[in-house]
Design an enzyme around this catalytic site. Structure first.
Site, PDB file in Angstrom:
ATOM      1  CB  CYS A   2      -0.858   0.019   1.261  1.00 29.20           C
ATOM      2  SG  CYS A   2      -1.785  -1.506   1.478  1.00 29.20           S
ATOM      3  NE  ARG A  27       4.194   1.899  -1.702  1.00 32.82           N
ATOM      4  CZ  ARG A  27       5.475   1.684  -1.451  1.00 32.82           C
ATOM      5  NH1 ARG A  27       6.386   2.302  -2.164  1.00 32.82           N
ATOM      6  NH2 ARG A  27       5.845   0.864  -0.503  1.00 32.82           N
ATOM      7  CD1 TRP A  74      -2.816  -4.985  -4.656  1.00 34.13           C
ATOM      8  CD2 TRP A  74      -2.018  -6.184  -2.939  1.00 34.13           C
ATOM      9  NE1 TRP A  74      -2.732  -6.295  -5.055  1.00 34.13           N
ATOM     10  CE2 TRP A  74      -2.251  -7.061  -4.035  1.00 34.13           C
ATOM     11  CE3 TRP A  74      -1.522  -6.720  -1.759  1.00 34.13           C
ATOM     12  CZ2 TRP A  74      -1.985  -8.426  -3.972  1.00 34.13           C
ATOM     13  CZ3 TRP A  74      -1.263  -8.081  -1.694  1.00 34.13           C
ATOM     14  CH2 TRP A  74      -1.486  -8.915  -2.797  1.00 34.13           C
ATOM     15  CG  ASN A  98       3.074  -0.712   2.882  1.00 31.78           C
ATOM     16  OD1 ASN A  98       2.513  -1.725   2.476  1.00 31.78           O
ATOM     17  ND2 ASN A  98       4.284  -0.347   2.478  1.00 31.78           N
ATOM     18  N   GLY A  99       1.665  -2.981   5.114  1.00 30.41           N
ATOM     19  CA  GLY A  99       2.287  -4.183   5.677  1.00 30.41           C
ATOM     20  C   GLY A  99       1.221  -5.122   6.200  1.00 30.41           C
ATOM     21  CD  GLU A 479       9.048 -10.022 -18.424  1.00 26.55           C
ATOM     22  OE1 GLU A 479       8.782 -10.723 -17.444  1.00 26.55           O
ATOM     23  OE2 GLU A 479       8.874  -8.797 -18.431  1.00 26.55           O
ATOM     24  CE  LYS A 483       5.552  -7.450 -17.906  1.00 26.56           C
ATOM     25  NZ  LYS A 483       6.799  -7.711 -17.231  1.00 26.56           N
ATOM     26  CD  GLU A 486       2.586  -8.132 -14.993  1.00 28.04           C
ATOM     27  OE1 GLU A 486       3.695  -7.904 -15.481  1.00 28.04           O
ATOM     28  OE2 GLU A 486       2.380  -8.096 -13.766  1.00 28.04           O
ATOM     29  CG  HIS A 502       8.964 -33.645 -23.019  1.00 30.45           C
ATOM     30  ND1 HIS A 502       9.319 -34.962 -23.213  1.00 30.45           N
ATOM     31  CD2 HIS A 502       9.942 -32.895 -23.580  1.00 30.45           C
ATOM     32  CE1 HIS A 502      10.489 -34.998 -23.840  1.00 30.45           C
ATOM     33  NE2 HIS A 502      10.885 -33.754 -24.075  1.00 30.45           N
ATOM     34  CE  LYS A 602       6.850  -1.083 -11.039  1.00 28.77           C
ATOM     35  NZ  LYS A 602       6.932  -1.852 -12.291  1.00 28.77           N
TER      36      LYS A 602
HETATM   37  O1  M6R Z   1      10.267  -4.919  -7.423  1.00 27.47           O
HETATM   38  P1  M6R Z   1      10.618  -6.316  -7.826  1.00 27.47           P
HETATM   39  O2  M6R Z   1      11.423  -6.381  -9.054  1.00 27.47           O
HETATM   40  O3  M6R Z   1      11.222  -7.105  -6.703  1.00 27.47           O
HETATM   41  O4  M6R Z   1       9.213  -6.989  -8.156  1.00 27.47           O
HETATM   42  C1  M6R Z   1       9.137  -8.331  -8.518  1.00 27.47           C
HETATM   43  C2  M6R Z   1       7.801  -8.657  -9.122  1.00 27.47           C
HETATM   44  O5  M6R Z   1       6.774  -8.351  -8.216  1.00 27.47           O
HETATM   45  C3  M6R Z   1       7.555  -7.895 -10.428  1.00 27.47           C
HETATM   46  O6  M6R Z   1       8.545  -8.141 -11.365  1.00 27.47           O
HETATM   47  C4  M6R Z   1       6.179  -8.300 -11.023  1.00 27.47           C
HETATM   48  O7  M6R Z   1       6.206  -9.638 -11.429  1.00 27.47           O
HETATM   49  C5  M6R Z   1       5.819  -7.370 -12.190  1.00 27.47           C
HETATM   50  N1  M6R Z   1       4.450  -6.994 -12.080  1.00 27.47           N
HETATM   51  C6  M6R Z   1       6.028  -7.999 -13.507  1.00 27.47           C
HETATM   52  O8  M6R Z   1       5.631  -7.176 -14.544  1.00 27.47           O
END
Ligand code: M6R
Length: 607
Positions: A2, A27, A74, A98-99, A479, A483, A486, A502, A602
């Site tokens: 958050c 966040r 969040w 936050n936490g 990756e 992308k 998400e 496989h 984020k």
């Molecule tokens: O801040 P970080 O790189 O540690 O974050 C890791 C993941 O949370 C981050 O890469 C997440 O998977 C992204 N949303 C990917 O686009």
């Protein structure tokens, strides 16, 4: 997870609090809220959903006052409803958090047994009640905090306002970041320097266990033993302008297009172009003695680590283990003395990665971090700090941080290889020459934006999409799939192309587009064979390759995306661009919220 902000100011704060939340919406954006203190009242406004809803609420129902706190959420405990939105308040106290308060259940039961009534399902509300209890018993805000903080387990950054004290705010941190900002006759609290960027550049980072009383005159900081302490005031260097969207429609789009510049910026810290040598920061340990590397990260950063594993093993011949951070500690890894534990993170605050870092530190590993936020917890706890210079990344889907991480990791791999005597000076020059070519190659890849936009409608209707790659392009396939899922909510999976037969090949039919990443080079033929196996079963292929690769294998594909021809070393950086752009344009075609996709945040500062 958050974002929190607090202002004790000279002028009205509600608008400035909301402005700070805007810069922290990355966040979390499940709900938002503000509480000011005015005329002996806590004035609280909250709304579920995006920040716009809170702005509307404040439009009709303003929150006057020159002191206030605010939160963008969040959700962890409790649905994203208004009643679960922060600030949480009792008669005397309002606070944002936050936490996660891990021991909230017994605390809540104890409070309920003492007659306190709860209005939310959150873990946070217990803290408001605990502090309130103390204040109602006649303790000062300071003494109330001293009594409550030792009762809390878990992770927290807190900002607390008191109904009867319009002259102070209290902040505290353990496990979640919190900064103090110093203004002219005003003082601020924030989850990060970004939140405070237009207010001040003068920032002090609280350390683990610290708590702070802020007033209009400044801040008094205490450590976990309640001793007064001084924390250095630094200049953050984060300007409000660096976090604007400019002419781009989305932050993600802007960040994709920034890559040539920020990769060049990052590389300039790790190579000497004229001498054609790599140049890492000074370190006070002997890198040549490292005989094993353990890489730990999450999400996109983990995929950067997977690419780096190829490089470390190929160039430096050092064995590499790699784990996702959330699993790492739970397999009780065997960490031999002499090992380097390498953590990769955009934010530097990801809770699982940070916990893994601390675990490795306690086991005597040398800690290296590749991180984009140089003031983050990971950066501050590292033996070797390797910053990326991607600048603030606001889009929840990570893009430019990934390519900058790869740039740093390639330089580190070359440096390690040199230290290990596995690389000649000529080979080093060759690696540096290829790295220098990366920004131009990224530009050339971006030049295909319109082509990718034009073919996105072929992928947008799919329910499932597969991505295939081999060697260092396998992490790119993972990756690409991440992308796409998400931001477009299309189910997507990445596979090592040789693994298809496989099992996953059973998924192939005409409705499942298969994106194949196959730069021409040593692995091209094999990847193309796997691609033909897909096509032979009616699979529709989107082939991403260079002109040579497309000429050889592009015929009959659903679509092709041309990339510049590049050396295999920089191919993972360059091929990141089409998978980012494909996900972006598919999401735009589907009309999803590109920068703030549902359910995500984020930086994930909870385990
Ligand atoms: O801040 P970080 O790189 O540690 O974050 C890791 C993941 O949370 C981050 O890469 C997440 O998977 C992204 N949303 C990917 O686009």
């Amino acid at each position: 997870m958050c974002g929190i902000i607090g202002i004790i100011g000279k002028d009205q704060v509600a608008d400035r609090l909301v402005d700070g939340l805007k810069r922290m919406e990355y966040r979390g954006y499940d709900s938002a809220g503000v509480c000011t203190v005015e005329g002996g009242q806590l004035i609280r406004r909250r709304a579920e959903g995006k920040l716009g809803n809170l702005v509307k609420e404040l439009g009709g129902n303003p929150a006057p006052g020159t002191l206030g706190i605010a939160h963008t959420r969040w959700a962890t405990h409790g649905a994203p409803t208004t009643s679960n939105a922060h600030p949480h308040a009792t008669g005397e106290v309002a606070l944002v958090h936050n936490g996660i308060i891990e021991n909230f259940k017994p605390l809540r039961e104890g409070l309920q047994a003492r007659g306190r009534r709860f209005e939310s399902e959150t873990d946070t509300e217990v803290v408001a009640h605990l502090v309130s209890e103390q204040v109602e018993a006649g303790l000062s805000p300071q003494d109330a905090i001293k009594a409550v903080l030792p009762q809390l387990r878990g992770a927290f950054a807190l900002a607390i306002a008191f109904r009867q004290h319009p002259d102070l705010l209290i902040g505290a941190r353990l496990g979640s970041p919190l900064v103090v900002g110093y203004g002219e006759g005003e003082t601020y609290l924030g989850s990060d320097a970004l939140a405070l960027a237009p207010l001040t550049q003068k920032i002090a980072y609280l350390e683990e266990g610290d708590w702070v009383i802020i007033s209009r005159e400044g801040a008094q900081i205490f450590d976990s033993e309640n001793n007064p302490v001084t924390r250095e005031i630094t200049t953050s260097g984060v300007s409000a302008a660096t976090i604007e969207k400019g002419n781009y429609r989305h932050y993600m789009q802007k960040e994709i297009f920034e890559q040539p510049v920020v990769v060049a910026q990052t590389l300039s810290s790790y190579i000497r172009p004229l001498e054609q040598t790599v140049a890492l920061p000074q370190m006070d340990f002997d890198l040549s003695a490292i005989d094993r590397i353990t890489i730990v990260a999450c999400g996109t950063s983990y995929y950067a680590g997977m690419v780096a594993k190829y490089w470390f093993e190929t160039f430096a011949r050092i064995p590499v283990d790699i784990d996702v951070a959330s699993e790492f500690r739970y397999r009780d890894p065997v960490l031999q003395p002499g090992g380097l534990a390498l953590f990769i993170s955009q934010s530097g605050e990801t809770a699982d990665t940070l916990a893994a870092l601390r675990h490795c530190k306690a086991q005597g590993q040398t800690i290296a971090v590749v991180v984009n936020v140089p003031t983050s917890s990971m950066a501050r706890e590292a033996d070797l700090l390797l910053p990326t210079h991607a600048g603030p990344e606001i889009g929840v889907a990570s893009t430019k941080a990934f390519t900058c991480q790869l740039a740093v990791l390639a330089a580190l791999a070359a440096h390690l290889a040199l230290c290990k005597g596995k690389l000649s000076a000529e080979e080093e020059r060759e690696i540096v020459r290829h790295l220098i070519e990366a920004p131009a190659a990224l530009n050339a890849a971006l030049a295909h934006d319109e082509d990718i936009s034009a073919m996105a409608h072929l992928v947008a209707p799919a329910r499932d999409v597969l991505y295939l790659g081999r060697g260092p392009d396998y992490p790119l396939a993972l990756e690409g799939a991440l992308k796409l899922k998400e931001i477009s909510y299309i189910h997507a999976e990445g596979y090592a192309s040789g693994e298809m037969k496989h099992g996953p090949i059973a998924l192939i039919d005409e409705a499942v587009p298969v994106v194949v990443l196959a730069p021409s080079g040593p692995l091209f033929e094999k990847t193309v064979s796997n691609m033909q196996e897909v096509r032979a079963r009616g699979g529709k292929v989107v082939l991403i390759s260079d002109a040579e690769g497309l000429a050889e294998a592009g015929e009959g594909c659903l679509a092709t995306i041309e990339m510049p021809k590049v050396h295999p070393l920089i191919a993972p950086l360059v091929y990141a661009v089409p998978v980012q752009l494909l996900a972006y344009h598919v999401a735009v075609a589907k009309g999803t919220d590109v920068d703030q996709p549902r359910n995500l945040a984020k930086s994930v500062t909870v385990e």
